[in-house]
Each structure stands twice: as C-alpha cells, then as structure tokens.
Scaffold this active site. Structure first.
Site, PDB file in Angstrom:
ATOM      1  N   CYS A  77     101.323  45.103 -82.644  1.00  0.00           N
ATOM      2  CA  CYS A  77     100.557  44.445 -83.714  1.00  0.00           C
ATOM      3  C   CYS A  77     100.073  43.071 -83.267  1.00  0.00           C
ATOM      4  O   CYS A  77     100.827  42.096 -83.291  1.00  0.00           O
ATOM      5  CB  CYS A  77     101.414  44.324 -84.974  1.00  0.00           C
ATOM      6  N   CYS A  90     100.186  40.354 -85.965  1.00  0.00           N
ATOM      7  CA  CYS A  90     101.531  39.814 -86.246  1.00  0.00           C
ATOM      8  C   CYS A  90     101.993  38.893 -85.115  1.00  0.00           C
ATOM      9  O   CYS A  90     102.591  37.853 -85.371  1.00  0.00           O
ATOM     10  CB  CYS A  90     102.565  40.931 -86.381  1.00  0.00           C
ATOM     11  N   ASP A  91     101.753  39.281 -83.864  1.00  0.00           N
ATOM     12  CA  ASP A  91     102.403  38.604 -82.734  1.00  0.00           C
ATOM     13  C   ASP A  91     101.467  37.837 -81.807  1.00  0.00           C
ATOM     14  O   ASP A  91     101.933  37.119 -80.925  1.00  0.00           O
ATOM     15  CB  ASP A  91     103.165  39.654 -81.886  1.00  0.00           C
TER      16      ASP A  91
END
Ligand code: NAP
Length: 319
Positions: A144, A147-148
């Site tokens: 992701c 997200c990261d």
C-alpha cells in the site's frame, strides 16, 4: 437483534452502495465490516476516473461520502470479522414465507441472521511468494503506497508489477521517493494507456522490462532486491529501501468454506442478477467473477443487486 432482511458483508464501494439502496427502500439492513469502511478505495490516494469529480477526489473523501450516506438512511453498521456463513431451513417465523432459508452469519461479535446475504468482501493483494517477502513486511515490504509511501521520502523504491495498480502507485511514489524502479516481467504494461504514458514521462521513474524479482534482502530493513532478466537469464542486484508489490489481487472468499461455486482463483460465480446458486445469497463488487474491477463497477453492482434482492424479499413475503 432479530432477523435482518439484508445482511451485507463488506463495507467497500459495492457494500456501501447496496446499503444505501437497501435502507432507502426501507429494508431492515446491517452491514458488517472488519476494517476500514470504504475498503481498498478508501486507502487510494486519488481516484480520477469516478464520474462527478472533475478534478479527481481522494479515495478517503469519496468513501466517507458513501459511508455518511448509508448512515443517513439508517443503516446499522457492525465492525466484526465474518468467519462463516450457514444456511438452514425457515424458522417458521410468521413474518416470512414458510420454508424460507434463513442465513446465519458467524462473526467475531456473535451470530447475525438474515433473509438475504450480500457478499461484498472485495479482494486483497496477492503475494509474490519470494524469499524475504514475508520477513520484511512492515520493514520495507509494502502492499500500500498510500499507507507507507511517506516512509520512503527521498529514498529508492521498487514497484513490482505492470498493471493499473502498479503504474498508478509508481506515479504516486515518484512524488515522494528519490527514485522509483518498476520491475515488470514483460516488455509492455498491462496498465491502461493514460497511466502508462504518464509514468513514462517521469524523470525519476526507471523501468526494468522483462525482469522478475527473485529475493528481497536486508538486515534490519530492506536494502536490496535480487532480480533476473527473463530473456537473458542474467541476475543482478538493485539497491532499494522499499519494495511495493502490486501483482494483482485475490478475492476474500475463504471464510465461505465449501459449497459455494467459485472459479479457480476463488472469485464467486453469480447469475446476471448477481445471485449465487444458493437462493437469497448474492455476490457483488471485486469478490465476484467479472471483467472490470473498479469503484464505478462496484457501485454498479451495488445498485444492480438491489433490484434482485427486492424481488427475492417481496416474493418470499407474498409467498
Ligand atoms: P492486474 O491488472 O492483474 O495486474 C497485475 C500485474 O502484475 C500484471 O502486470 C502482471 O504481469 C503482474 N504479475 C502478476 N503476477 C506476477 C508475478 N508472480 N511476478 C511478477 N509480476 C506479476 O492487477 P492490478 O493492477 O492490481 O489491478 C486489478 C484490477 O483493478 C484491474 O481490473 C485494474 O484495472 C483495476 N484497477 C484500476 C485502477 C485505475 O486507476 N483505473 C487502479 C488500480 C486497479 P502481466 O501483465 O505479465 O500479467
């Protein structure tokens, strides 16, 4: 809690759309979601091909809108993981046609019973299955970028895959990382032309065509990726701080156990009305066999399925 008319499993775009239609039509409905309402779409940086938003919209904002709309029509929401689905003969409740199959959904928060069940559990990232992948999840391996990606500011990352997701997320990562290396096993992208052309214009994106990853290496964190050119068989090492894996998805249908017809990859087979072979059970969105899996088609499924669910519930009530 009693018996619901409609139990929806999964709160992504398909499940939330069905919830909006179901509650607006006055059916007693519950939606069960194990994680984030909005599903994968909610963790997508920008959605540019969903009509109505000329400049694009963040996936989170779009899905918040879906969620609030379902709440406005009175949908009951339950946060729980669904672990099983059982069907048993009618309970003889006078509200329902005799012999109607009441469905029991097993969840981590207890049992939920419904006259119909809508499976909208979506799909999740497929794993590569190479050495180092599992070991370095959260320490350089990610599925992701939204997200990261932040953790890789000014660093070098590899993106594995050549589909829409890989190319789209490579474009996103290029805004943060110093360099993005796309590792793709063929010599052309599967991604659509718009994304493919866009990524080729980015100066800090490099592409290794005809190349597959063999092993992810590092000490505490990822530091390198061992790759192989499939044409020449030559192997080499790319020094990277992160590896983002986008090689497709697999459906979240394992909780169903045997007895439900799926294709070889696990996607649920439905009729045109999105009903499974078991009456009163429907599948919609990314977890079913279909050709295009996008927010727009998931929304289409959510609206489409409700026509058949309405008909099913009314026929049982009248019968
Ligand atoms: P996908 O379209 O199935 O692409 C998967 C990619 O990974 C392909 O390029 C494939 O290579 C490669 N791959 C598969 N297994 C591999 C392996 N073991 N090793 C190395 N590479 C491997 O999956 P996706 O990109 O996740 O997209 C899924 C669906 O969501 C699609 O319908 C897509 O259109 C949709 N989507 C749309 C958008 C959008 O913005 N429109 C964004 C994301 C996703 P090959 O090409 O050689 O098969």
């Amino acid at each position: 809690m009693g018996i619901y008319d409609i139990v929806i499993i999964g709160g992504g775009p398909a499940g939330l759309t069905a919830a909006i239609y179901a509650c607006r039509a006055g059916w007693k409905t519950i939606l069960i979601e194990r994680g984030t309402f909005g599903g994968q779409a909610a963790i997508t940086d920008r959605i540019e091909n969903y009509p109505g938003f000329a400049e694009g919209i963040s996936g989170f904002d779009l899905m918040q809108g879906f969620y609030q709309q379902a709440l406005r029509f009175g949908c009951k929401m339950l946060v729980a993981e669904v672990t099983g689905l059982n069907i048993h003969p009618g309970l003889g409740n006078t509200d329902f046609g005799q012999g109607e199959q009441i469905k029991t959904v097993e969840t981590t928060e207890g049992l939920v019973q419904g006259r119909t069940v809508l499976i909208a559990t979506g799909a999740q990232a497929r794993e590569l299955g190479i050495k180092g992948e599992k070991e370095f999840v959260g320490r350089g391996v990610s599925y992701c970028a939204t997200c990261d990606g932040f953790f890789f500011k000014k660093k070098k990352v590899a993106v594995i895959g050549g589909g829409d997701a890989a190319v789209k997320e490579a474009i996103y990562l290029a805004k943060l990382a110093e360099e993005v290396l796309i590792i793709h096993r063929r010599d052309s992208f599967r991604a659509d032309q718009y994304l493919s052309q866009q990524v080729l214009t980015l100066p800090n994106v490099k592409i290794r065509w005809n190349t597959v990853p063999l092993e992810i290496r590092g000490e505490q964190k990822v530091s390198a990726l061992l790759v192989q050119n499939v044409k020449t068989q030559e192997t080499g090492t790319e020094e990277v701080d992160g590896v983002f894996i986008y090689i497709g998805r697999k459906p979240n249908t394992d909780f169903l156990g045997a007895g439900f017809t799926r294709d070889e990859e696990g996607y649920l087979l439905t009729g045109q009305d999105l009903q499974l072979a078991t009456p009163g059970i429907f599948a919609l969105g990314d977890c079913r066999v279909k050709s295009v899996r996008q927010v727009a088609t998931a929304v289409g499924d959510g609206a489409l399925v409700m026509a058949a669910v309405d008909e099913y519930l009314r026929s049982k009530k009248e019968g």
